[in-house]
Design a protein around this motif. Sequence first.
Motif, short mmCIF file in Angstrom:
data_model
loop_
_atom_site.label_atom_id
_atom_site.label_comp_id
_atom_site.label_asym_id
_atom_site.label_seq_id
_atom_site.Cartn_x
_atom_site.Cartn_y
_atom_site.Cartn_z
N ARG A 14 -1.43 118.82 -26.61
CA ARG A 14 -0.18 119.25 -27.20
C ARG A 14 -0.24 120.72 -27.48
N ARG A 15 0.93 121.29 -27.48
CA ARG A 15 1.01 122.71 -27.77
C ARG A 15 1.16 122.86 -29.27
N ASP A 16 0.22 123.57 -29.87
CA ASP A 16 0.35 123.86 -31.28
C ASP A 16 0.58 125.35 -31.46
N ALA A 17 1.50 125.87 -30.67
CA ALA A 17 1.90 127.27 -30.74
C ALA A 17 0.75 128.23 -30.98
N PRO A 18 -0.10 128.45 -29.97
CA PRO A 18 -1.13 129.45 -30.15
C PRO A 18 -0.49 130.80 -30.43
N MET A 173 9.10 121.76 -41.07
CA MET A 173 8.23 120.57 -41.10
C MET A 173 6.91 120.74 -40.37
N CYS A 174 6.90 121.52 -39.29
CA CYS A 174 5.67 121.74 -38.52
C CYS A 174 5.56 123.26 -38.38
N ALA A 175 5.01 123.90 -39.36
CA ALA A 175 5.27 125.34 -39.51
C ALA A 175 4.20 126.26 -38.94
N ALA A 176 2.96 125.80 -38.84
CA ALA A 176 1.88 126.72 -38.46
C ALA A 176 1.94 127.04 -36.97
N PRO A 177 1.56 128.24 -36.55
CA PRO A 177 1.01 129.32 -37.37
C PRO A 177 2.04 130.13 -38.14
N GLY A 178 3.32 129.88 -37.95
CA GLY A 178 4.27 130.43 -38.89
C GLY A 178 5.19 131.53 -38.40
N SER A 179 5.36 131.66 -37.08
CA SER A 179 6.25 132.74 -36.65
C SER A 179 7.70 132.43 -37.05
N LYS A 180 8.06 131.15 -37.00
CA LYS A 180 9.44 130.82 -37.40
C LYS A 180 9.55 130.79 -38.93
N THR A 181 8.46 130.41 -39.59
CA THR A 181 8.45 130.46 -41.06
C THR A 181 8.77 131.89 -41.51
N ASN A 207 5.39 123.34 -44.00
CA ASN A 207 4.41 122.25 -43.95
C ASN A 207 3.73 122.20 -42.59
N ASP A 208 2.49 121.81 -42.59
CA ASP A 208 1.81 121.50 -41.34
C ASP A 208 0.71 120.50 -41.64
N SER A 209 0.51 119.55 -40.73
CA SER A 209 -0.48 118.51 -41.01
C SER A 209 -1.91 119.00 -40.77
N ASP A 210 -2.04 120.13 -40.12
CA ASP A 210 -3.39 120.62 -39.81
C ASP A 210 -3.80 121.62 -40.89
N LYS A 212 -6.40 123.57 -41.34
CA LYS A 212 -6.83 124.92 -40.94
C LYS A 212 -5.62 125.77 -40.58
N ARG A 213 -4.69 125.14 -39.89
CA ARG A 213 -3.51 125.90 -39.47
C ARG A 213 -2.62 126.26 -40.66
N THR A 214 -2.66 125.45 -41.74
CA THR A 214 -1.86 125.87 -42.91
C THR A 214 -2.43 127.16 -43.48
N LEU A 234 0.91 118.12 -44.98
CA LEU A 234 1.22 116.69 -44.87
C LEU A 234 1.68 116.33 -43.47
N ASP A 235 1.62 115.04 -43.19
CA ASP A 235 2.20 114.53 -41.96
C ASP A 235 3.72 114.54 -42.15
N ALA A 236 4.39 115.34 -41.34
CA ALA A 236 5.84 115.50 -41.51
C ALA A 236 6.59 114.19 -41.29
N SER A 237 6.03 113.30 -40.48
CA SER A 237 6.76 112.08 -40.15
C SER A 237 6.80 111.13 -41.35
N CYS A 260 12.55 121.31 -37.33
CA CYS A 260 11.52 120.42 -36.75
C CYS A 260 11.06 121.07 -35.45
N ASP A 261 10.13 121.98 -35.54
CA ASP A 261 9.57 122.61 -34.33
C ASP A 261 8.30 121.82 -34.01
N VAL A 262 8.51 120.68 -33.39
CA VAL A 262 7.48 119.63 -33.36
C VAL A 262 6.34 119.94 -32.39
N PRO A 263 5.19 119.27 -32.61
CA PRO A 263 4.12 119.40 -31.61
C PRO A 263 4.63 118.87 -30.28
N CYS A 264 4.32 119.56 -29.19
CA CYS A 264 4.85 119.13 -27.90
C CYS A 264 3.85 119.47 -26.80
C1 LIG Z 1 4.79 123.83 -32.07
S1 LIG Z 1 3.68 124.02 -33.33
C2 LIG Z 1 4.64 124.77 -34.57
C3 LIG Z 1 4.85 126.23 -34.36
C4 LIG Z 1 5.47 126.90 -35.55
N1 LIG Z 1 6.74 126.31 -35.90
C5 LIG Z 1 5.66 128.39 -35.32
O1 LIG Z 1 6.76 128.80 -34.99
O2 LIG Z 1 4.70 129.14 -35.49
C6 LIG Z 1 3.52 122.41 -33.91
C7 LIG Z 1 2.76 122.28 -35.19
O3 LIG Z 1 2.89 120.94 -35.61
C8 LIG Z 1 1.73 120.59 -36.32
N2 LIG Z 1 1.72 119.12 -36.37
C9 LIG Z 1 1.25 118.24 -35.48
N3 LIG Z 1 1.48 116.98 -35.91
C10 LIG Z 1 2.12 117.09 -37.10
C11 LIG Z 1 2.61 116.16 -38.05
N4 LIG Z 1 2.50 114.87 -37.86
N5 LIG Z 1 3.17 116.65 -39.17
C12 LIG Z 1 3.29 117.98 -39.39
N6 LIG Z 1 2.83 118.88 -38.53
C13 LIG Z 1 2.28 118.46 -37.40
C14 LIG Z 1 0.63 121.23 -35.52
O4 LIG Z 1 -0.51 121.39 -36.34
C15 LIG Z 1 1.26 122.54 -35.12
O5 LIG Z 1 0.90 123.55 -36.00
#
Ligand SMILES: C[S@@+](CC[C@H](N)C(=O)[O-])C[C@H]1O[C@@H](n2cnc3c(N)ncnc32)[C@H](O)[C@@H]1O
Length: 765
Positions: A14-18, A173-181, A207-210, A212-214, A234-237, A260-264
């Motif tokens: 999955r892409r976690d927005a490097p 809801m899925c904020a890390a690393p935070g460019s949109k935050t 919020n981010d479930s990871d 380290k990424r928070t 937390l787990d956003a779901s 909701c910029d979800v993991p994809c």
């Molecule tokens: C696409 S990235 C977010 C990029 C971020 N919005 C940005 O603009 O920098 C997806 C993020 O979702 C997080 N993630 C994965 N599963 C999650 C869950 N169940 N709840 C919350 N965050 C989750 C990942 O750790 C990852 O940081």
Amino acid sequence: MTRHRPRGKGKGKRRDAPVDDGRNNDLLDKASFKNERFFAYYKAQKILPEEEWEEFLEAMRRPLPTTFRVAGSRQTAAVLNKTIEDVHVPSLSNAEFEGQKIPPPVQIPWYPDGLAWQFNVPKKVLRKQPEFKKFHSFLVFETEVGNISRQEGVSMIPPLFLDVEPHHKVMDMCAAPGSKTAQILEALHAQDTVTSSSIPSGLLVANDSDNKRTHLLIHQSARLPSPALMVTNLDASNYPSIKIPTPRGMRTLMFDRILCDVPCSGDGTMRKNIGIWKTWSPGDANGLHSLQVRILLRAMRLLNYEPSSKIVYSTCSLNPVENEAVVADALIQNPDFELMDVSDRFPQLIRRPGMTEWRPTTDRECETTFESYEEFIASSKVDEAMKAKLSRSHWPPDGVEKLNLPYCMRIYPHLQDSGGFFVAVLRRKPKLAVPTSDRKRAASEGVQEVAAPETKKARLDDEDAMQTELKKDESDSPMADQESEATTPQAEEGQGAAEKERSKSASAAASGSGAFREQPYTYVSPTDPVLLSCLSRLHINPSTFPVSNVLVRNPEGEAARVLYISNDIVKSIIQNNSYERLRLTAAGTKIFAKQEGGKATEAQFRVLGEGLPVVLPFVDEKTIMDGDHESLKILVESYYPLCERLPQPFRKMVEDRPSGSHIVRFPKGTTEITSLTHDLVLPIWKSNVSLTLMIDKKAKSALSLRLFGKDITTAGKERQAQMGQKDSGSATPAVKDETPAAVVVEESGAIVVDESGLKMEEKKD
Ligand SMILES: C[S@@+](CC[C@H](N)C(=O)[O-])C[C@H]1O[C@@H](n2cnc3c(N)ncnc32)[C@H](O)[C@@H]1O
């Protein structure tokens, strides 16, 4: 040989927005930009008209242009943007490299106020062409201090559609690393000035479930400190309800805006993350679908009933299984919601409508797709294990035409030389909106609540819904003691059917990953002697300063090392919710930190650079020292210049002050030394015989580049000397460490020793 960035843990890719590290791929072997599975799958999906296919592939194989956004609050951004327009672009306009003209950066046409830029030059040009090298230095330093965000163009889109205002309660809801935050924070802080920060009444829960990424997110957001920010892990779901007191009792906090910029699977980022070319498989998207649905459904439950409230759902994937299929399933499960037609917004953003037909596959080679779930389940070509991997919601639902999926937006790389992206904007159906009079009151209370006499029936219905919501939320919510054992449900290839996932999640604990070991935040007594001494030394009037909103990171509320400030809503949340249940990782912004004295010196607190803009509006104007441009240059050049080096009258002013934390204003205007477009207000520390500019090294270097056209700081000169040995005259630092120095100093507790023996120390509180 190419190096690929690892893309997260686990089987599901999955892409976690490097973070964009600026590495380009112009030296790569173009032959490796092939993946027959990818071609077969997307051709079968008909994501584009046949005649655009080659153009699309050709764009996918080209290096992604470098894009950046001028960040910071509106006024700060406008000032810096003008510097780019008036200084950098003209100096780059005639740049040539090896006999070729190199195009200067251009503004991205759809981004508001021309604040986003794009340029497309090979790395070697940035390294070697003198004007571009200088521009690159500028970008690197301004990025370090948070004035520029090197963000992929398409990633800037979702926050634009959120339309955040300073009073909004926002959930990322899925904020890390935070460019949109960061973009959301900037919108919350739209009323900041170049020197001072507002205290917005709104809120951003990032919020981010990871775990380290928070922390990465916290580092990034330290570049735009905000009393309105909370970070949770937390787990956003399964995000728990947040309780908030109102005159009518405790209520669940509902949000005005949710991202909701979800993991994809991230195949829209293939121009940058070229490793995806080799590894792409349809299983990545299939495995993520159910988590994506659950995150969106949870967002729907957390959105308030204001007609203007909305959710933006986004991915950087092209796959309809992660996009339209997720939106469709969420709309079917929650028929109170609808897609918004946003086709009139940002007309220069070229996009294509969402799809209404697609055909998932579990076949790794993508040779077989199935028109319907029933056909898939009945197929003898698919074994039982494979059948468990897909659910009905992976396919277009019956009555798909009623869902208005074409209102979704698809961005393809060939349309405007960008990455691939998907965005959908959702809202509650207007008939479910709360009447205006109630909205006003509810908004002022920050919660979802209704009470208009003329709409008694509606009120009762809504209130019932509200109470049910509260109960459901309570039953969904994990208790603190469950959390340390729970792990984030991982979206992995090979996971069971979506339905199974959903029922699993109902009982799963809403927790982020790993044990939670953060210290709690506690509000300091407004009469705390340390707090009052901080205020009195900086000539801040405690009757105007929000003394009740100062907090520390220990359970006792003891003002031991670092003092933070939050706004009222953050305070209300912290005081009424368990920090462990929320896995609260950060809140508010740092304002004061303890400065250990030498042996004979009493310990004092000093105002922090990041806290100064918040504190400044409360400081007695008369006590701010007036500096001059020559003194500014001396302070930028040396770590601890002696007071006697300063010109008068500033020297006398400084000498007359007691040791400790002070604030200096350097006036706007032009002298032979420099030109300031606005007043510059900076914190200094005065010791017996010297003074120090209290900003970190990289911020100082950025300031130096801006004011004097080169890095005249001691650190900068040392760096240049080192680099000069390798590459004579180079002023561009390597972009290895993406963490701003300020953060490194504060989180690591690094100690710098002043020549007077004073330790400048900041340990994690
Ligand atoms: C696409 S990235 C977010 C990029 C971020 N919005 C940005 O603009 O920098 C997806 C993020 O979702 C997080 N993630 C994965 N599963 C999650 C869950 N169940 N709840 C919350 N965050 C989750 C990942 O750790 C990852 O940081």
